[in-house]
Write an enzyme that holds these catalytic residues in place. Structure first.
Site, PDB file in Angstrom:
ATOM      1  N   LYS A 181       0.824  -1.134  -0.026  1.00  0.00           N
ATOM      2  CA  LYS A 181       0.108   0.130   0.056  1.00  0.00           C
ATOM      3  C   LYS A 181       0.698   1.337  -0.050  1.00  0.00           C
ATOM      4  CE  LYS A 181      -4.418  -1.690   1.905  1.00  0.00           C
ATOM      5  NZ  LYS A 181      -5.365  -1.462   2.964  1.00  0.00           N
ATOM      6  N   ASP A 202      -9.973   3.044   2.266  1.00  0.00           N
ATOM      7  CA  ASP A 202      -9.953   2.346   3.357  1.00  0.00           C
ATOM      8  C   ASP A 202     -10.986   3.512   4.583  1.00  0.00           C
ATOM      9  OD1 ASP A 202      -8.815   0.005   2.786  1.00  0.00           O
ATOM     10  OD2 ASP A 202      -6.892   0.697   3.290  1.00  0.00           O
ATOM     11  N   GLY A 252       0.076   0.895   8.663  1.00  0.00           N
ATOM     12  CA  GLY A 252      -0.298   1.443   7.370  1.00  0.00           C
ATOM     13  C   GLY A 252      -2.060   1.348   7.538  1.00  0.00           C
ATOM     14  N   GLY A 264     -13.982  -6.486  10.756  1.00  0.00           N
ATOM     15  CA  GLY A 264     -13.647  -5.727   9.720  1.00  0.00           C
ATOM     16  C   GLY A 264     -14.583  -6.089   8.312  1.00  0.00           C
TER      17      GLY A 264
END
Length: 278
Positions: A70, A106, A134, A244
């Site tokens: 990422k 995100d 991250g 999540g």
């Protein structure tokens, strides 16, 4: 009658076989009547640039980028969105007229899950984030913009948390501390686990004493079984403890919208996903 061309999408990461992204985007495509294919690409770190280039040459339209790429992916892009620049991380690529553009969905994925699906109002809350990697970078900007009363990032190495605080201080105030020094004086209404502790299976969680049944616990990790963080928080008597999945689906919906210009309805996607899961 000639077949409509199938547009090619995918996700690059290492490891990647566990990814549910193809299933999610397949469900979105069915729902919105879009003609796409979405593939998994196992890409080791030293092959990322090549893999992106060859996907582009093949006429690919968009990619998701996941761990561990990422931040490295920033080196291979022609432009990045404001939210990706602020996060310092990218999870979505758009290929347009020979250019590669990077974005980060995100943060908006997490916010949509918390605010739309769980009806949680973040304004005036005390928020604690565990971990300064991250994953935390991707979610800090929208969390700060929601005007919490306080936002604390706790990490094993304080240096990493402090670097985040300095990077984001133009957007809002962040406090930092070592895991061992999480304050007993603040009652955190929202605790977000952004560490990899869950994925590595540890269950000895953090010394958080100020947690009660009304604390909302959110694990960025997801699993078909309760994650260690979820188990830990339920043992502490927390009523709301979620993992999540919602964020995974919501960030995918945002990527899909960037690529196709159509916003899929995320209601019921998780049920379908787990019913047909691999």
């Amino acid at each position: 009658m000639s077949q409509k061309k199938i547009d090619l999408y995918g996700v690059m990461g290492d490891p990647i076989s566990h990814s549910y992204s193809p299933n999610i985007h397949h469900l979105f495509a069915l729902q919105t009547n879009q003609n796409i294919s979405y593939e998994l690409f196992l890409v080791p770190p030293d092959d990322l640039e090549n893999a992106i280039k060859s996907f582009q040459i093949k006429g690919g339209r968009g990619l998701n980028i996941t761990l561990p790429h990422k931040t490295t992916v920033l080196n291979y892009l022609d432009e990045i969105s404001e939210r990706a620049r602020i996060a310092g991380a990218v999870n979505t690529l758009l290929f347009e007229e020979g250019r590669i553009c990077g974005d980060n969905t995100d943060g908006v994925g997490l916010m949509n899950d918390l605010e739309k699906n769980y009806n949680l109002k973040l304004k005036g809350l005390n928020i604690l984030i565990l971990g300064a990697g991250g994953a935390t970078r991707g979610i800090l900007q929208p969390l700060l913009k929601a005007n919490p009363l306080s936002l604390t990032v706790a990490n094993r190495t304080l240096q990493k948390a402090t670097a985040l605080m300095e990077h984001f201080n133009s957007i809002g105030k962040i406090s930092t501390c070592h895991f061992e020094d999480i304050s007993d004086d603040i009652t955190y209404e929202l605790i977000i686990n952004a560490t990899s502790a869950g994925t590595k299976g540890q269950s000895n969680f953090f010394p958080i004493n100020n947690i009660n049944k009304n604390t909302f616990c959110y694990d960025l990790s997801y699993s078909t079984k309760p994650t260690p963080f979820k188990k830990w928080s339920i043992e502490k008597g927390v009523r709301h403890s979620v993992d999540g999945w919602g964020m995974l689906i919501e960030q995918a919906a945002e990527s899909f919208y960037l690529w196709r210009g159509i916003r899929p309805d995320t209601n019921g996607i998780l049920t379908k996903l787990l019913t047909h899961s691999h």
